[in-house]
Design an enzyme around this catalytic site. Structure first.
Site, PDB file in Angstrom:
ATOM      1  N   TYR A 198       0.790  -1.225   0.000  1.00  0.00           N
ATOM      2  CA  TYR A 198       0.000   0.000   0.000  1.00  0.00           C
ATOM      3  C   TYR A 198       0.823   1.276   0.000  1.00  0.00           C
ATOM      4  CZ  TYR A 198      -4.042  -2.929   1.113  1.00  0.00           C
ATOM      5  OH  TYR A 198      -5.039  -3.878   1.076  1.00  0.00           O
ATOM      6  N   THR A 351      -9.746  -5.347  -5.245  1.00  0.00           N
ATOM      7  CA  THR A 351      -8.422  -5.167  -4.664  1.00  0.00           C
ATOM      8  C   THR A 351      -8.382  -5.454  -3.166  1.00  0.00           C
ATOM      9  OG1 THR A 351      -9.000  -2.799  -4.741  1.00  0.00           O
ATOM     10  CG2 THR A 351      -7.447  -3.605  -6.379  1.00  0.00           C
ATOM     11  N   GLU A 352      -9.518  -5.664  -2.548  1.00  0.00           N
ATOM     12  CA  GLU A 352      -9.604  -6.152  -1.168  1.00  0.00           C
ATOM     13  C   GLU A 352     -10.935  -6.862  -1.002  1.00  0.00           C
ATOM     14  OE1 GLU A 352      -9.426  -3.491   2.120  1.00  0.00           O
ATOM     15  OE2 GLU A 352      -7.454  -2.675   1.621  1.00  0.00           O
ATOM     16  N   THR A 353     -10.920  -8.067  -0.496  1.00  0.00           N
ATOM     17  CA  THR A 353     -12.125  -8.722  -0.001  1.00  0.00           C
ATOM     18  C   THR A 353     -11.695  -9.896   0.853  1.00  0.00           C
ATOM     19  OG1 THR A 353     -14.322  -9.563  -0.572  1.00  0.00           O
ATOM     20  CG2 THR A 353     -12.475 -10.353  -1.903  1.00  0.00           C
TER      21      THR A 353
END
Length: 431
Positions: A198, A351-353
């Site tokens: 990130y 991109t996030e889960t």
């Protein structure tokens, strides 16, 4: 399910919290709990001339305030009533009736038969089953809108694998050493093609680059601080030793619009600046803005301007979605986002889960090892033929974060299979 946007005029309802990281890190894995005090209604009735008969549809409902700022998501039963039927039944409604209006920055019409705090913005009208959503998400090619879009797909060696998010921080808040990062990659590299970072602090680009080269992974890098883009790009180029072939994607910010950390225009400007600097540094791959699905539904231009659409989708924060519905929640949300893009064929990457294995219950969204396994299986099944468009959250438990009631005391416990980083186990930080 689809996603419906409802707006609320009371700013006092904007009582949201996010997990707070240790202050020395630029990067936050922010999770919106979306816990505004909005009572779940049995049904929402919507007048829509596109329907010839009364139709009930379970949908993801996104509540926003009068400025279209996201407040909360939940799943409701939406009843679509043809205009002709509504005329004759209006005198004895069983549920509130909502007039459809375009989503805009202006206050929308007030919902009839509801307190004045409820207002309606336009839901989408695309209607498909969960299986159709999966097919839709899998069948669209990478967009050719920009020159860099063709580079969006990971290498053939990693394209069949899901990605995973990774943090270079120890549970005590210190930066992980190169050896500690290498030890982490040794545990996860074979299961994930792309490792998502990130930011550029903690020398994470250089340490992750060395590990990725060793174990054969691609890196999804990020410029988290959009106020230091030039320094971020320089640090990134040095960290990968200008070996840009290892970089799958570079992101600009993470959930900044959702969290109020930047405006839409600021995010797009940062994207343009980052892309320009990266091109000058020799990187020709995709550059994207990453935000929540709530922010992107309200502002699809965040995706339109990116080289592909990058979106964080967390079904755990919908209190009406259980672990077995996680995959359907993700794919239906992606289908709804696609309907709002200027280019409906554009690539969309989640991109996030993921799902926490410890914490407090959020309605039907219950943490637990079995529940995490069920949720992850549901999500992976939904992306079985499209694995490279999915990044799971997260590789290890993030003990450097702060557990808070606002995020159901679960913020530290999203590690795949409940896995801790070896350095945290050595430091005795295992719960």
């Amino acid at each position: 399910m689809r996603s419906t946007l409802l707006s609320l005029s009371l700013l006092s309802l904007l009582g949201l919290s996010a997990g707070q990281p240790r202050h020395q890190h630029q990067h936050l894995h922010r999770h919106r709990a979306n816990r505004a005090p909005i009572a779940k209604r049995e049904k929402i009735t919507v007048t829509d001339s596109k329907y010839s008969t009364t139709t009930e549809v379970p949908e993801v409902v996104v509540y926003v305030d009068q400025n279209n700022n996201p407040i909360r998501t939940t799943t409701e039963t939406v009843v679509y009533v043809p205009a002709s039927v509504e005329m004759y039944e209006a005198s004895t409604p069983t549920t509130p009736t909502t007039e459809i209006s375009p989503l805009s920055t202006k206050a929308a019409p007030v919902v009839e038969s509801e307190p004045s705090s409820y207002q309606a913005a336009s839901p989408t009208t695309q209607q498909t089953s969960s299986s159709q959503h999966v097919s839709s998400a899998d069948s669209y090619p990478t967009s050719s809108k920009s020159a860099s879009s063709s580079a969006a797909s990971p290498s053939s060696s990693s394209g069949a694998l899901h990605g995973v998010a990774y943090s270079p921080y120890k549970g005590n808040g210190e930066c992980k050493t190169a050896d500690e990062v290498d030890a982490d990659f040794a545990l996860i590299a074979k299961d994930y093609g792309v490792i998502r970072l990130y930011g550029v602090d903690c020398d994470q680009v250089a340490t992750a680059y060395a590990a990725a080269k060793k174990y054969g992974n691609k890196l999804f890098l990020g410029i988290f601080d959009i106020n230091s883009i030039e320094d971020g790009v320089s640090t990134m180029a040095t960290g990968v030793q200008n070996d840009w072939d290892i970089v799958d994607t570079v992101s600009v910010g993470n959930e900044l619009v959702n969290d109020g950390g930047a405006t839409v225009d600021q995010s797009i400007s940062a994207l343009s600046q980052t892309r320009s600097l990266l091109r000058s540094a020799g990187y020709e791959g995709p550059v994207v803005i990453v935000d929540t699905f709530v922010a992107i539904l309200a502002h699809p231009e965040l995706c339109d301007e990116s080289d592909y659409c990058a979106v964080n989708v967390h079904p755990f924060f919908d209190p009406n979605t259980g672990p077995d519905g996680a995959g359907s929640f993700v794919t239906s949300t992606i289908s709804n986002i696609r309907s709002k893009l200027s280019d409906s064929s554009k690539r969309i990457v989640v991109t996030e889960t993921g799902w926490p294995w410890q914490g407090e219950a959020n309605g039907e969204a219950v943490p637990g090892m079995d529940q995490q396994s069920t949720a992850l299986s549901s999500i992976k099944k939904a992306y079985a033929s499209n694995a490279s468009n999915l990044i799971l959250f997260t590789a290890f438990n993030d003990m450097w974060k702060k557990a808070e009631a606002a995020t159901f005391m679960a913020e530290q416990y999203w590690g795949m299979g409940g896995q801790y980083s070896p350095c945290d186990e050595e430091d005795g930080l295992v719960a």
